[in-house]
Design an enzyme around this catalytic site. Structure first.
Site, PDB file in Angstrom:
ATOM      1  N   ASP A 184       0.821  -1.212   0.000  1.00 42.42           N
ATOM      2  CA  ASP A 184       0.000   0.000   0.000  1.00 42.42           C
ATOM      3  C   ASP A 184       0.857   1.266   0.000  1.00 42.42           C
ATOM      4  O   ASP A 184       2.009   1.273   0.450  1.00 42.42           O
ATOM      5  CB  ASP A 184      -0.885   0.031   1.255  1.00 42.42           C
ATOM      6  CG  ASP A 184      -2.058  -0.925   1.180  1.00 42.42           C
ATOM      7  OD1 ASP A 184      -2.106  -1.749   0.249  1.00 42.42           O
ATOM      8  OD2 ASP A 184      -2.924  -0.849   2.079  1.00 42.42           O
ATOM      9  N   HIS A 191       3.737  -2.320   3.078  1.00 43.22           N
ATOM     10  CA  HIS A 191       3.714  -0.963   2.535  1.00 43.22           C
ATOM     11  C   HIS A 191       4.993  -0.665   1.755  1.00 43.22           C
ATOM     12  O   HIS A 191       6.085  -1.006   2.203  1.00 43.22           O
ATOM     13  CB  HIS A 191       3.566   0.064   3.664  1.00 43.22           C
ATOM     14  CG  HIS A 191       2.267  -0.040   4.397  1.00 43.22           C
ATOM     15  ND1 HIS A 191       2.053  -0.984   5.391  1.00 43.22           N
ATOM     16  CD2 HIS A 191       1.105   0.650   4.266  1.00 43.22           C
ATOM     17  CE1 HIS A 191       0.812  -0.858   5.850  1.00 43.22           C
ATOM     18  NE2 HIS A 191       0.222   0.118   5.188  1.00 43.22           N
TER      19      HIS A 191
END
Length: 342
Positions: free
Chosen positions: A159, A304
């Site tokens: 992400d 991430h």
């Protein structure tokens, strides 16, 4: 003391800095740029005076890097801010003024609690209300937490990118191990780094929509949510992989209303069942260990590539891949885990 208000809009970031008397110190606009330039600008100001930075809850992409740079960051929530434009945050002027005049009302952030720190109970209540709709959407292929536990397939997801340093390093590792992944990209970052976005697609990875500015979606109106998704989809579609139909709400933040709005647009909400909180920077070994301990067949693993220093995630990635492969797992993109409405 100086107060920096950080706003965002369709083209990038605006920063307004005032002193404790309200006099202007500096203003700057960062169009189609990543986070490093505005962070560097604020760091340079912090060398001259004590500095407080203020964002609002529609901006979840800068605070991690600002805090990692040693800057103090406060969040203004909707009840603190004036009305927003249809596609943008509260103005940088207004946010700087809130820092100067109403700092005690705002929430001071820290890396350990993340951007939504202080609102956990509210977010949990929104998620609890969403339970019946989540189950119905999952049965229809409109929402995914994980895939079938009967097959040794696992999906890695990343992400908050693309990021000019973190994303290439992650892509290099994935290429070395010949592993596909799914990247849920933020529109502001995708707009700034189209070449990186194309590399993600060209190397066989799947791209999903992670909104334009990483807001807490339940704070937004239907129009604002769809603008966040629509504008991001346009930018992602230009990378050549088509406009994504997979959406991941920032923070996993959702309500029945938000899930309904997404489903009405034919979008599939992708969540996760393994989250090592790599954004809290607990160490590469801890990140890898938590993933390996918690992952099962069908798992969707949340990591991430953007939003801050992700060197620990990069270091943890080979450990995760090798451990899961040793268990017989095969890595796939999320659309291969379960029948989805894509």
């Amino acid at each position: 003391m100086w107060f920096a208000g950080i706003g965002w809009g369709p083209e990038g970031y605006d920063i307004t800095v005032v002193d404790d008397a309200g006099a202007p110190v500096a203003t700057s606009r960062f169009a189609a740029t990543g986070i490093d330039e505005p962070v560097g600008f604020l760091r340079s100001l912090a060398e001259r005076s004590e500095l407080v930075s203020v964002i609002d809850s529609t901006n979840g992409v800068l605070d991690g890097s600002l805090m990692a740079a040693g800057l103090d960051v406060y969040r203004a929530d909707p009840w603190d801010t004036p009305a927003r434009p249809p596609f943008g945050s509260a103005s940088s002027d207004a946010l700087a003024g809130l820092g100067r005049d109403a700092l005690a009302r705002l929430t001071r952030l820290d890396i350990g609690s993340g951007t939504l720190g202080g609102r956990d109970d509210e977010a949990d209540a929104d998620i609890e209300r969403s339970g019946p709709l989540e189950r119905r959407l999952a049965a229809q292929g409109g929402l995914l937490f994980h895939g079938s536990r009967a097959h040794p397939r696992v999906a890695l997801t990343f992400d908050d990118g693309p990021h000019p340093v973190n994303t290439p390093r992650i892509l290099d590792v994935l290429r070395r191990y010949r592993v596909p992944a799914t990247f849920f990209c933020v529109g502001l970052h995708a707009q700034a780094f189209p070449d990186l976005l194309r590399r993600i697609v060209d190397e066989g990875h799947l791209v999903g929509n992670h909104t334009w500015s990483h807001p807490y979606l339940p704070d937004l109106s239907r129009e604002e949510v769809l603008r966040q998704i629509g504008r991001t989809g346009e930018v992602l579609g230009r990378a050549g992989g088509g406009t994504p139909s997979l959406v991941r709400p920032p923070y996993g933040g959702r309500s029945p209303e938000v899930l309904d709005w997404l489903a009405e647009e034919g979008l599939t909400t992708v969540l996760w069942d393994v989250e090592p909180c790599d954004w809290a920077m607990g160490g590469a070994a801890a990140i890898a260990g938590q993933v390996v301990d918690e992952a099962d067949f069908g798992s969707v693993i949340l990591l991430h590539d953007g939003g801050g220093d992700r060197s620990q995630t990069v270091e943890a990635l080979p450990m995760i891949l090798e451990s899961m492969m040793a268990r017989g797992c095969r890595f796939v993109t999320v659309d291969q885990l379960a029948p989805l409405r894509v």
